[in-house]
Design an enzyme around this catalytic site. Sequence first.
Site, PDB file in Angstrom:
ATOM      1  N   HIS B  57       0.893  -1.266  -0.031  1.00 52.20           N
ATOM      2  CA  HIS B  57       0.040  -0.011   0.029  1.00 52.20           C
ATOM      3  C   HIS B  57       0.839   1.288  -0.224  1.00 52.20           C
ATOM      4  O   HIS B  57       0.280   2.227   0.511  1.00 52.20           O
ATOM      5  CB  HIS B  57      -0.816   0.122   1.194  1.00 52.20           C
ATOM      6  CG  HIS B  57      -1.775  -1.207   1.407  1.00 52.20           C
ATOM      7  ND1 HIS B  57      -2.628  -1.706   0.535  1.00 52.20           N
ATOM      8  CD2 HIS B  57      -1.857  -2.054   2.432  1.00 52.20           C
ATOM      9  CE1 HIS B  57      -3.391  -2.510   0.535  1.00 52.20           C
ATOM     10  NE2 HIS B  57      -2.788  -3.132   1.982  1.00 52.20           N
ATOM     11  N   HIS B 219      -6.847  -4.163  -1.320  1.00 51.92           N
ATOM     12  CA  HIS B 219      -6.112  -5.378  -1.492  1.00 51.92           C
ATOM     13  C   HIS B 219      -6.448  -6.385  -2.693  1.00 51.92           C
ATOM     14  O   HIS B 219      -6.255  -7.446  -2.808  1.00 51.92           O
ATOM     15  CB  HIS B 219      -6.396  -6.390  -0.247  1.00 51.92           C
ATOM     16  CG  HIS B 219      -6.110  -5.959   0.899  1.00 51.92           C
ATOM     17  ND1 HIS B 219      -7.349  -5.114   1.781  1.00 51.92           N
ATOM     18  CD2 HIS B 219      -5.224  -5.510   1.691  1.00 51.92           C
ATOM     19  CE1 HIS B 219      -6.666  -4.705   2.704  1.00 51.92           C
ATOM     20  NE2 HIS B 219      -5.295  -4.871   2.619  1.00 51.92           N
TER      21      HIS B 219
END
Lengths: 209, 334
Positions: B57, B219
């Site tokens: 991320h 995700h």
Amino acid sequence: MQQEDFRELWQRFGELIHANRALLNELDAAIGDADHGSNMDRGLAKAVEVLNAAPEGSLRADAKAIGMTLMSTVGGASGALWGSGMLKFAAALPDAPEVSWADFVGAIGAFVEALAQRGKAVVGDKTMMDVFLPALAELQAKGSDGEPVSSLVVALAHQARAWSDATLDVVAKRGRAAYLGERSVGHIDPGSVSAALWFEALARVMGPQ
Amino acid sequence: MKKIIDAVETIVDQALDGMVVAYPEYLVRVPDTSVLARKVPKVTGKVGLVSGGGSGHEPAHGGYVGYGMLDAAVAGEVFTSPTPDQVYAGIKAADHGAGVLLVVKNYTGDVMNFDIARELADADAIATEVVLVNDDVAVQDSLYTTGRRGIAGTVLVHKIAGAAAEEGADLATVKAIGEEVVANVASMGFALTSCTVPANGKPTFELGENEIEMGVGIHGEPGIERMPMMGAGELTAFLYSRLVEELGLDAGERVAALVNSMGATPGIELAIMAGHLAKLAEGSQLSLERVLMGEFMTSLEMAGASLTLLRLDDTRARRLGAACDTPALRVVKH
């Protein structure tokens, strides 16, 4: 159950997870984030390595080592659940190189209770509990029937797979898949497959030789 | 899969070392952990802020370690929450004697692992509190589900709660301020392409040339709906109207926005979205006071973007504008 059976159980479980790693990742890709197989494989490889290096003499110490290893290597919900579950499993066992089947089933009970507390999932939420909860009930019921362990574990492994398969048509209510709601229907929950593989490993170790 | 990696097993370890190489004035790696902590000495009495989550991320979460934001960030494997021992190492690194606030995105794994880490901290008498971020309005929130996910809005929680901690607020107050941000922030994203989780080696989902996945998570997990591709204006309006509705924003209110790339979407496209956003805000008579634009909370190499709106009041506006100095976000006071 003897310590060597217990260690073999985890060795076999690790092998089954490794062999199904791609499948578990694929199932997870459909409703989660595509890494359940890799994560479990990483943790179990390490757990087996730790067990092989651990001194012999205590199933409880083995179970604790497995719990700590899974918790600190798997990550995600699976690591927290399998790891903290195995710590409770360890605490429920006598500190001995051999435990009775009743003690072993009692420890599985403590394991499942820990999962229930931490994950708050019930049957039908499309998680590993869809396998563990009915399996525990079966173990507890059949234990008092006096059914031989070897046939019980084989039957249980088959049922576990069927319970896992039954997550196919269910809307997920817990875990990563729950964010998908209705779109989770049509996919088997990967966590339930891992749970079924654990019972398959148990059947291979404790089943008819 | 074509990625600049050496081995799947060493991705996170190497990336953490690389972060320290690139930002030596900000970051140190706590030895034998996946924790990046502030380089500057601890300030006694300041509430510590810890966040973390799976890797992949970037710049979250290590990029927000520094003055005015986090004291430590804990990295898990790619898209996998960090383990309790690592989170606990982060808590210890961030503890300045005034307790530690954990900023946790609402994912089952993160919630559980941070929870177990708090139990470890309890045993060592380090006070901890949690702010659970659940800004993703694409996900239905009901009694029977895990609730909404935490996505890019988390960065604004880091910023505002971090500013409050620098001001000297105590743990309960910093937590309350963080929760106030959560109550006033909403996000939604979309994907133009899937990402490829290295351990899996292939795209998590397939999208046709003219399809987008609306409401996608960070995700690579699928979103709420496949939709046909639209123009930038239509896309921005789609997200904007959902967020305005969700926050119940009325004419005359003040907002800040985050236009976030999911990883592969370049700045030029984000800038077009920002332009549309300003027009939309004007049209609904909202005062758009600050726009943060760039990569804040990504999803590996996924193309796509997310939009976050934060309702502002005087104190939130002040803390959002307060000075901060981190690798990924710098606010300079003029």
